[in-house]
Write a protein that holds these residues in place. Sequence first.
Motif, PDB file in Angstrom:
ATOM      1  N   GLN A  47       0.814  -1.213   0.000  1.00 45.82           N
ATOM      2  CA  GLN A  47       0.000   0.000   0.000  1.00 45.82           C
ATOM      3  C   GLN A  47       0.848   1.263   0.000  1.00 45.82           C
ATOM      4  N   VAL A  48       2.151   1.111  -0.264  1.00 48.68           N
ATOM      5  CA  VAL A  48       3.024   2.277  -0.247  1.00 48.68           C
ATOM      6  C   VAL A  48       2.583   3.302  -1.283  1.00 48.68           C
ATOM      7  N   GLY A  93      -7.534  -6.101  -3.524  1.00 49.78           N
ATOM      8  CA  GLY A  93      -6.795  -5.308  -2.555  1.00 49.78           C
ATOM      9  C   GLY A  93      -7.730  -4.347  -1.856  1.00 49.78           C
ATOM     10  N   PRO A  94      -7.194  -3.450  -1.041  1.00 44.73           N
ATOM     11  CA  PRO A  94      -8.026  -2.516  -0.309  1.00 44.73           C
ATOM     12  C   PRO A  94      -8.735  -1.545  -1.247  1.00 44.73           C
ATOM     13  N   SER A  95      -9.942  -1.155  -0.874  1.00 44.76           N
ATOM     14  CA  SER A  95     -10.690  -0.166  -1.636  1.00 44.76           C
ATOM     15  C   SER A  95     -10.155   1.225  -1.341  1.00 44.76           C
ATOM     16  N   PRO A  96     -10.533   2.228  -2.147  1.00 41.59           N
ATOM     17  CA  PRO A  96     -10.087   3.596  -1.845  1.00 41.59           C
ATOM     18  C   PRO A  96     -10.502   4.057  -0.451  1.00 41.59           C
ATOM     19  N   ALA A 129      -8.855   5.232   5.190  1.00 40.78           N
ATOM     20  CA  ALA A 129      -8.914   4.902   6.616  1.00 40.78           C
ATOM     21  C   ALA A 129      -7.542   4.496   7.143  1.00 40.78           C
ATOM     22  N   ASN A 130      -6.809   3.707   6.358  1.00 39.99           N
ATOM     23  CA  ASN A 130      -5.474   3.292   6.780  1.00 39.99           C
ATOM     24  C   ASN A 130      -4.523   4.480   6.845  1.00 39.99           C
ATOM     25  N   PHE A 131      -4.672   5.409   5.912  1.00 41.97           N
ATOM     26  CA  PHE A 131      -3.838   6.604   5.929  1.00 41.97           C
ATOM     27  C   PHE A 131      -4.120   7.435   7.177  1.00 41.97           C
ATOM     28  N   GLN A 132      -5.375   7.546   7.569  1.00 40.52           N
ATOM     29  CA  GLN A 132      -5.720   8.299   8.770  1.00 40.52           C
ATOM     30  C   GLN A 132      -5.152   7.634  10.023  1.00 40.52           C
ATOM     31  N   ALA A 154      -2.413  -0.968  14.516  1.00 39.43           N
ATOM     32  CA  ALA A 154      -2.407  -0.961  13.052  1.00 39.43           C
ATOM     33  C   ALA A 154      -3.537  -1.817  12.509  1.00 39.43           C
ATOM     34  N   PRO A 155      -4.165  -1.409  11.406  1.00 39.41           N
ATOM     35  CA  PRO A 155      -5.087  -2.314  10.712  1.00 39.41           C
ATOM     36  C   PRO A 155      -4.337  -3.562  10.239  1.00 39.41           C
ATOM     37  N   ARG A 156      -5.052  -4.667  10.113  1.00 42.15           N
ATOM     38  CA  ARG A 156      -4.390  -5.918   9.751  1.00 42.15           C
ATOM     39  C   ARG A 156      -3.660  -5.798   8.428  1.00 42.15           C
ATOM     40  N   SER A 157      -4.209  -5.026   7.500  1.00 42.20           N
ATOM     41  CA  SER A 157      -3.571  -4.909   6.183  1.00 42.20           C
ATOM     42  C   SER A 157      -2.314  -4.047   6.220  1.00 42.20           C
ATOM     43  N   MET A 158      -2.080  -3.344   7.358  1.00 39.04           N
ATOM     44  CA  MET A 158      -0.907  -2.471   7.453  1.00 39.04           C
ATOM     45  C   MET A 158       0.023  -2.844   8.603  1.00 39.04           C
ATOM     46  N   GLN A 159      -0.178  -4.008   9.207  1.00 36.91           N
ATOM     47  CA  GLN A 159       0.640  -4.368  10.359  1.00 36.91           C
ATOM     48  C   GLN A 159       2.113  -4.469  10.000  1.00 36.91           C
TER      49      GLN A 159
END
Length: 575
Positions: free
Chosen positions: A254-255, A294-297, A302-305, A481-486
């Motif tokens: 997600q970089v 993959g993750p939606s927009p 949300a992950n960025f926040q 962290a969200p699971r997708s960003m751990q």
Amino acid sequence: MPAPGAPEERRPLLGRRPRAPRRWRRTAAAAVLLVETLERAAFFGISANLVLYLNSASFHWDGQQASRAALVFLGASYLLAPVGGWLADAYLGRYRAVTLSLGLYLVASGLLPATAFGDGRRSFCGEVPVSPLGPACPSPGCTRVSPTPYCAPTLYSGLLLLALAASSVRSNLTSFGADQVMDLGRHASRRFFNWLYWSINVGAVLSLLVVAFIQQNIDFLLGYSIIVGCLGLAFFIFLFATPIFVTKPPTGSQVSSMLKLALQNCCPRLSHRHSARDPQGTQPLPDQRSPQPGPSPQEDMANFQVLVKILPVMVTLVPYWMVYFQMQSTYVLQGLHLRIPNIFPDHPANSSVALRAQRSSYKIPEAWLLLANVVVVLILVPVKDHLLDPLLQRCKLLPSALQKMALGMFFGFASVLVAGGLERERLQYIHRNQTVSQQIGKDVYYAAPLSIWWQIPQYLLIGISEIFASIPGLEFAYSEAPRSMQGAIMGIFFCLSGVGSLLGSSLVALLSLPGGWLYCPKDFGNINNCRMDLYFFLLACIQAATALLFIWIAGRYKRVAQGPTSQSCPSRDRG
């Protein structure tokens, strides 16, 4: 519930058992802990006596050059952690990333024993440059310029490869081990992190007791060969345990999404200009992502926040890491100029002269002072896990992770303050020319007649700080962290600790310039009459100021984390 078409979250390599029983999960976790123990034994075997190795007669690096190299290695081993995490998330998966990293680790570690003997040094580094004859300072007011360290390009290249391998193992093996016990519940994951940290320190004990003693008193060649053996055994165990491991396929990084969102928030005009040039890029519809789920927009936003909310907390830990890594750099340099006792005391006069000379040559390794820190961790982690935390939880007094981290900063401040006081006392003996000569390995050092045991308090304090700052920091990064960003946030956590080490190295380099506190133009005979006490006091001031900033940021983080639902859910405290 996973989204339709999403890749499988975990995939056991034992094809005949899609869900391995509990004992296999624990066996897999135990294999990961054993690999971590051996890898940490190798890492501490490299870093603990690196200053002494470079400062020895084989290389003749001065104290500041050797200390700077140690800080660069330690910093890079953390700073490069996001690289290994990104490769695992985007292309390799954690299993392959750990396998390749251990292979690189094993190959790069061979450079150290290769440069520990004369023929190998000449093969990799060339001949030792001969210094021109003549006065070191032809005029009374001149400044002495330190020569370029011998073998610096080769050693720095090898150390950076080792740092890359160590950082990749650190960022991926931790999460890979947590994957093995994920089926056993959140409590099992939390306990895995506690025992992971315990295993790290077991490796440190083995390294400091055995490898550090051999390096300092017998031979660096044998000591570094043991390190290569530890890495070879870790590599074999990891491959041997492959059939019982649970693995995750790479899910993509997600970089890019994070960078795009950061660009939109920071530079909206530039983002609109880029969107006008690339109209297709302005509509990342879910249909366009269907070939590679993959993750939606909305998830990206949300992950960025979450990242924006967590990052200030982790950034304010950077000065703590500046203090923490002094334990393996300037604390070591300070210890070399304190009186180090012999392992064997003086013997009666009827003992043979040869026996007394042989026994008195074995000094207590300066790196053994690190054991004070390690022993504190080995004792307090089980006590905290089995006694202290349950008791505080029953009394409803269990502090949050952020409160523990603030307490850890206080103990780090106390450690460097004690180190500064000891250094000021040592310098008083140096200025009065009250020194004792001592042979460490093949080199002679002129030290103050203060016992090295006076360093134990600063090592104990830094060990206590590690319990309260490092372990809760690791839990905070993983749980928030969200699971997708751990993986990404864990990598950022390790990266920022590396930033602290590199900032400490940069501060040493800055203060080593002419006119700086660590500039020692008359530091002949390893007397080390630099004003390192002022350096320690400066670190203490920086740590105190950022601890206050951390408390303020942590208070705001708790209010934001609780949000508007805090009244209806008063027990929800993510801090």
